[in-house]
Design an enzyme around this catalytic site. Structure first.
Site, PDB file in Angstrom:
ATOM      1  N   ASP A  32       0.869  -1.173   0.000  1.00 19.98           N
ATOM      2  CA  ASP A  32       0.000   0.000   0.000  1.00 19.98           C
ATOM      3  C   ASP A  32       0.908   1.225   0.000  1.00 19.98           C
ATOM      4  OD1 ASP A  32      -1.667   2.159   0.535  1.00 19.98           O
ATOM      5  OD2 ASP A  32      -2.892   1.054   1.975  1.00 19.98           O
ATOM      6  N   VAL A  33       0.983   1.918  -1.145  1.00 19.36           N
ATOM      7  CA  VAL A  33       1.954   3.012  -1.275  1.00 19.36           C
ATOM      8  C   VAL A  33       1.639   4.194  -0.370  1.00 19.36           C
ATOM      9  CG1 VAL A  33       2.601   2.381  -3.632  1.00 19.36           C
ATOM     10  CG2 VAL A  33       0.739   4.037  -3.259  1.00 19.36           C
ATOM     11  N   ASN A  55       2.248   5.190 -10.634  1.00 15.27           N
ATOM     12  CA  ASN A  55       0.988   5.025 -11.338  1.00 15.27           C
ATOM     13  C   ASN A  55      -0.201   4.716 -10.428  1.00 15.27           C
ATOM     14  OD1 ASN A  55      -0.790   4.134 -13.719  1.00 15.27           O
ATOM     15  ND2 ASN A  55      -0.613   2.250 -12.531  1.00 15.27           N
ATOM     16  N   TYR A 105     -10.062  13.711  -6.499  1.00 15.52           N
ATOM     17  CA  TYR A 105      -9.188  13.256  -7.580  1.00 15.52           C
ATOM     18  C   TYR A 105      -8.515  14.446  -8.266  1.00 15.52           C
ATOM     19  CZ  TYR A 105      -7.636  10.634 -11.686  1.00 15.52           C
ATOM     20  OH  TYR A 105      -6.868  10.046 -12.673  1.00 15.52           O
ATOM     21  N   LYS A 136      -4.440  15.279  -8.368  1.00 16.86           N
ATOM     22  CA  LYS A 136      -3.679  15.320  -9.615  1.00 16.86           C
ATOM     23  C   LYS A 136      -3.101  16.713  -9.880  1.00 16.86           C
ATOM     24  CE  LYS A 136      -4.132  11.008 -10.685  1.00 16.86           C
ATOM     25  NZ  LYS A 136      -2.962  10.107 -10.697  1.00 16.86           N
TER      26      LYS A 136
END
Length: 257
Positions: A67-68, A94, A162, A166
């Site tokens: 889990d990054v 990614n 989101y 980003k």
């Protein structure tokens, strides 16, 4: 891909269990890279590994559930990469997550935080660990490619978590690009529009537009996203694609609605 640009090099792909991550891992393997496949689902990662084995006959260096968004798990991942690879030439940041497309006043803080933790903090943690390794390895340096989104420039309705994550990735990319100069670390960003993954399937059925209408949107073959990553990765460290946008030509991104 005929040109073996990655022969003898080592790459880490996060979110490698599906979609863009899986397709890119296959592309990098075809270019000669040895790979670390990382994601949260062991079964999906193993499927990616088996696809690569069948397509290219390459033995992968490692497959690891991680889990990054968790610093301890990222630290363990990079300890293993340093131990088994000895170096890292390419990080494709990614792994990503989206919240439900609901009005912001109905969004829970937990939903917001989950997206920020994976998309932004996860990219930071992996880039930070990559910097530590790339600065000290011989030959020194490497490349980081962050998977951004055209949402960073033009948000969809009900996409605050989101879009914010980003948009922040763009700032992270620029900072990494600047801070990496002294250590031969190049960092660029790929902004994709409607690459046809499972996540983009709703576009083919109709999604809400800025004017409130529901409309079908054009999509593009996932192979174009992979080609973009491979091109960025193929450059010498003396050259860098700072930002690349690849999108379905007629999707509603440029223009007014």
């Amino acid at each position: 891909m005929e040109k073996q640009t990655g022969r003898g090099k080592f790459a880490l792909v996060t979110g490698a269990g599906s979609g863009i991550g899986r397709a890119t891992a296959l592309g990098l393997a075809g270019a000669g890279y040895r790979l670390a496949l990382v994601g949260r689902r062991a079964e999906a990662l193993q499927e990616t590994a088996e696809l690569i084995e069948r397509a290219h006959g390459l033995g992968l260096s490692l497959v690891q559930v991680c889990d990054v968004s968790l610093a301890a798990e990222v630290a363990q991942l990079f300890e293993r990469i340093a131990r088994e690879f000895g170096r890292l030439d390419l990080l494709f940041n990614n792994a990503g997550l989206a919240a439900p497309a609901i009005p912001i006043d109905e969004l829970s803080f937990e939903q917001w935080q989950a997206v920020i933790n994976v998309n932004l903090s996860g990219s930071f943690l992996c880039a930070q660990a990559a910097f530590k390794l790339m600065k000290t390895q011989t030959p020194r340096g490497g490349r980081i490619i962050n998977n951004g989104s055209i949402s960073a420039h033009a948000p969809r309705p009900n996409s605050a978590p989101y879009t914010a994550s980003k948009h922040a990735i763009t700032g992270l990319t620029k900072s990494l690009s600047l801070d990496g100069r002294a250590f031969d670390i190049a960092c660029g960003q790929l902004d994709l529009g409607n690459a046809l993954t499972e996540m983009a399937q709703p576009m083919t059925r109709g999604v809400r537009q800025a004017n409130g209408e529901i409309a079908v949107e054009a999509t593009m073959d996932l192979a174009h996203a992979v080609s973009a990553v491979l091109y960025m990765a193929s450059l010498p460290l003396s050259a860098n694609v700072q930002t690349m946008t690849v999108m379905a030509t007629t999707m509603p991104f440029v223009g007014r609605g």
